[in-house]
Design a protein around this motif. Structure first.
Motif, short mmCIF file in Angstrom:
data_model
loop_
_atom_site.label_atom_id
_atom_site.label_comp_id
_atom_site.label_asym_id
_atom_site.label_seq_id
_atom_site.Cartn_x
_atom_site.Cartn_y
_atom_site.Cartn_z
N LEU A 30 0.89 -1.16 0.00
CA LEU A 30 0.00 0.00 0.00
C LEU A 30 0.92 1.21 0.00
CD1 LEU A 30 -3.05 0.62 0.12
CD2 LEU A 30 -2.84 0.71 2.62
N VAL A 31 0.97 1.91 -1.13
CA VAL A 31 1.97 2.95 -1.35
C VAL A 31 1.31 4.32 -1.33
CG1 VAL A 31 3.77 3.79 -2.90
CG2 VAL A 31 3.30 1.34 -2.75
N PHE A 32 1.83 5.24 -0.52
CA PHE A 32 1.22 6.54 -0.29
C PHE A 32 2.02 7.64 -0.98
CE2 PHE A 32 -0.18 3.75 3.02
CZ PHE A 32 -1.50 4.11 3.25
N VAL A 33 1.31 8.48 -1.74
CA VAL A 33 1.93 9.57 -2.49
C VAL A 33 1.33 10.88 -2.00
CG1 VAL A 33 2.43 10.51 -4.77
CG2 VAL A 33 2.15 8.03 -4.48
N HIS A 34 2.16 11.80 -1.53
CA HIS A 34 1.68 13.05 -0.95
C HIS A 34 1.36 14.08 -2.03
CE1 HIS A 34 5.40 15.33 -1.69
NE2 HIS A 34 6.06 14.24 -1.33
N GLY A 35 0.77 15.19 -1.61
CA GLY A 35 0.37 16.23 -2.53
C GLY A 35 1.27 17.46 -2.49
N PHE A 36 0.79 18.53 -3.08
CA PHE A 36 1.49 19.80 -3.23
C PHE A 36 1.91 20.38 -1.89
CE2 PHE A 36 0.74 24.53 -3.93
CZ PHE A 36 1.93 24.76 -4.62
N GLY A 49 -4.28 3.92 11.27
CA GLY A 49 -5.65 3.47 11.39
C GLY A 49 -6.05 2.33 10.48
N ILE A 50 -5.19 1.93 9.55
CA ILE A 50 -5.51 0.84 8.62
C ILE A 50 -5.34 -0.51 9.30
CG2 ILE A 50 -4.75 -0.31 6.49
CD1 ILE A 50 -4.21 2.47 5.36
N THR A 51 -6.35 -1.38 9.17
CA THR A 51 -6.34 -2.67 9.85
C THR A 51 -6.20 -3.86 8.90
OG1 THR A 51 -8.76 -2.80 9.77
CG2 THR A 51 -7.78 -1.74 11.70
N THR A 52 -6.32 -3.64 7.59
CA THR A 52 -6.25 -4.74 6.63
C THR A 52 -4.89 -5.43 6.69
OG1 THR A 52 -7.78 -3.60 5.15
CG2 THR A 52 -6.48 -5.39 4.20
N GLN A 53 -4.92 -6.76 6.76
CA GLN A 53 -3.69 -7.54 6.82
C GLN A 53 -3.20 -7.87 5.41
OE1 GLN A 53 -2.23 -8.32 9.95
NE2 GLN A 53 -3.80 -6.82 10.50
N GLY A 54 -1.92 -8.21 5.30
CA GLY A 54 -1.37 -8.66 4.03
C GLY A 54 -0.77 -7.56 3.19
N PHE A 55 -0.80 -6.32 3.69
CA PHE A 55 -0.19 -5.19 2.97
C PHE A 55 0.92 -4.58 3.82
CE2 PHE A 55 -4.27 -5.35 0.85
CZ PHE A 55 -4.01 -4.93 -0.44
N GLU A 56 2.07 -4.33 3.22
CA GLU A 56 3.03 -3.47 3.89
C GLU A 56 2.76 -2.04 3.43
OE1 GLU A 56 7.15 -3.13 2.97
OE2 GLU A 56 6.97 -4.32 1.14
N GLN A 57 3.02 -1.06 4.30
CA GLN A 57 2.77 0.34 3.97
C GLN A 57 4.09 1.00 3.56
OE1 GLN A 57 1.52 -0.75 7.23
NE2 GLN A 57 -0.29 -1.44 6.13
N LEU A 91 10.12 -2.68 -4.90
CA LEU A 91 9.26 -3.49 -4.04
C LEU A 91 9.02 -4.86 -4.64
CD1 LEU A 91 6.60 -0.81 -3.01
CD2 LEU A 91 8.39 -1.77 -1.55
N ASP A 92 8.84 -4.91 -5.97
CA ASP A 92 8.64 -6.17 -6.70
C ASP A 92 7.46 -6.96 -6.16
OD1 ASP A 92 9.15 -8.06 -8.63
OD2 ASP A 92 10.55 -9.20 -7.38
N LYS A 93 6.31 -6.30 -6.02
CA LYS A 93 5.09 -6.98 -5.59
C LYS A 93 3.89 -6.17 -6.06
CE LYS A 93 6.16 -6.74 -1.22
NZ LYS A 93 6.06 -6.90 0.25
N PRO A 94 2.72 -6.78 -6.15
CA PRO A 94 1.52 -6.02 -6.52
C PRO A 94 1.25 -4.92 -5.49
CG PRO A 94 1.11 -8.38 -6.64
CD PRO A 94 2.42 -8.21 -5.93
N PHE A 95 0.60 -3.84 -5.93
CA PHE A 95 0.43 -2.70 -5.03
C PHE A 95 -0.87 -1.96 -5.29
CE2 PHE A 95 2.80 -1.42 -8.78
CZ PHE A 95 2.10 -0.30 -9.23
N VAL A 96 -1.27 -1.20 -4.27
CA VAL A 96 -2.35 -0.23 -4.36
C VAL A 96 -1.74 1.13 -4.07
CG1 VAL A 96 -4.50 0.59 -3.33
CG2 VAL A 96 -4.15 -1.86 -3.67
N LEU A 97 -2.05 2.11 -4.90
CA LEU A 97 -1.54 3.47 -4.69
C LEU A 97 -2.61 4.32 -4.01
CD1 LEU A 97 0.18 3.94 -8.14
CD2 LEU A 97 1.35 4.20 -5.95
N VAL A 98 -2.22 5.02 -2.96
CA VAL A 98 -3.08 5.96 -2.26
C VAL A 98 -2.45 7.33 -2.41
CG1 VAL A 98 -4.20 6.57 -0.09
CG2 VAL A 98 -3.72 4.16 -0.61
#
Length: 414
Positions: A30-36, A49-57, A91-98
């Motif tokens: 779970l990859v976080f990208v900041h703004g301006f 606050g994130i509780t979902t398992q199986g993701f590194e932040q 990272l070499d793994k599937p990801f979600v971008l936030v």
């Protein structure tokens, strides 16, 4: 003793100044990208606050911001997307971008370039990829914010509702460290946008779009007409009592929305058994029969308003749904509920160059978690019949035409 799963590690992309922080473990990221004018730490409360398992932040600073204010240019969307993409490769793994604000443009470009490794996008206070398009005088006011602590504080106050004083002070310090020339370049990024923003998004996976309900910059009209419609499979939400920095103003509410979104994604990369709603949405996003088949039971039954009689069996149903997904010009799932083995998805779509179609899909899973029965309810009737006639033509030679209607005249049932 500190659990190894909670330890934060800092790593660097080889032969670069790109550093990123990793927290937790998992076969997905779970990859976080900041703004301006922000930095990577702006996401800390959401991550807590994130509780979902199986993701590194994973967090990182864009070039010119945060711990990378000494980075050399260029400072444009291509550079930012390249740097974030380099982290994805490392990272070499599937990801979600936030991502938030300007970062949402970067996240979309990375997702498009990453193909199936990009499992989803969460876009908060999203700037249209085509750019905001402020007139020169208004854009100039933002371009002049470089090094102006008082001006940055005023803008953050104006565009927020519940921004904590301590975080406001921190962000002003972070923002004023960004050089004036980089600030001007970043304004050009989000104001002028990217050429890809003029067309529907090349990213076809699931997307969650959120904004603070009181955000005076990314308005409801902007998100609803210039962001959400570009995606094939997008859901949206508002955060009450929050403005442009909803992830700082209401981090718990944002974390809960992210958790719910993650719950609908595949259980693991390459795993064919996935949540009914998430698997269905992902298959529509990819528009391939194979992705539908991955979630189906062998003896699946499909009933629909556009069918004169049910279809039975995985091969017939996957071919039908793969073809149906390609008829839609756009499709948005905006409400989902689950009761026992049934999942209810409410959706709205366009087809045939702008005709509006909406409906409800009911997915029923078997004991193994695969979809065993699908019921799709379309409206209005006229467009449903038109859709059925088109399906009849496109599936000629693959599906018996008696399953469809022809110009409003029902085919003979068995």
């Amino acid at each position: 003793m500190t659990s190894a799963e909670n330890v934060t590690r800092t790593e660097r992309v080889a032969d670069s100044d790109i550093r990123f922080r990793r927290r937790g473990t998992g076969d997905r990221a779970l990859v976080f990208v900041h703004g301006f004018l922000d930095d990577q730490y702006v996401w800390d409360s959401v991550i807590d606050g994130i509780t979902t398992q199986g993701f590194e932040q994973v967090q990182l600073d864009l070039a010119g911001s945060g711990d990378r204010t000494e980075a050399e240019g260029p400072f444009n969307l291509e550079r930012f997307a390249h740097d974030v993409g380099a982290v994805m490769v490392a990272l070499d793994k599937p990801f979600v971008l936030v991502a938030q604000s300007m970062g949402t443009l970067v996240a979309e470009l990375v997702a498009v370039a990453s193909g199936p490794r990009a499992l989803g996008l969460v876009l908060l206070s999203p700037v249209p990829l085509a750019g905001v398009g402020l007139p020169p005088e208004a854009a100039g006011q933002f371009r002049a914010l470089g090094g102006d602590a008082q001006g940055q504080r005023a803008v953050r106050r104006q565009l927020s509702v519940e921004l904590p004083d301590a975080e406001l002070d921190r962000l002003v310090v972070v923002g004023t460290r960004v050089s004036a020339s980089v600030v001007a370049d970043m304004v050009d990024c989000w104001n002028n946008g990217h050429p890809m923003g003029k067309a529907p998004s090349g990213y076809r996976g699931p997307v969650l779009v959120g904004r603070g309900a009181a955000d005076g910059f990314v308005t409801d009209e902007m998100a609803g007409t210039r962001v959400v419609p570009r995606f094939a499979s997008a859901e949206s939400f508002d955060v009450a009592d929050a403005g442009h920095w909803a992830h700082v103003e209401a981090p718990t509410a944002v974390a809960e929305r992210i958790d719910a979104f993650l719950a609908g994604l595949p259980a693991a990369a390459g795993n064919a058994t996935r949540g009914a709603g998430g698997g269905w949405r992902s298959a529509f996003a990819s528009k391939t029969a194979a992705d539908f088949a991955a979630a189906f039971a062998e003896d699946i039954v499909l009933e629909a308003s556009v069918l004169a009689k049910p279809l039975i069996g995985r091969d017939q149903v996957k071919a039908t749904m793969g073809t149906a997904s390609r008829i839609y010009d756009s499709l948005r799932f905006f409400r989902e509920a689950t009761a026992g083995p049934r999942t209810y998805l409410e959706w709205e779509a366009t087809a045939f160059g702008g005709a509006e179609i909406s409906g409800v899909t009911v997915l029923t899973k078997d004991d193994e978690g695969r979809i065993a029965h699908v019921a799709i309810h379309h409206r209005p009737l006229g467009e449903a019949l038109r859709f059925s006639t088109e399906m009849r033509v496109r599936l000629a030679g693959t599906i018996d035409p008696s399953h469809f209607y022809d110009l409003g005249r029902p085919s003979r049932g068995e």
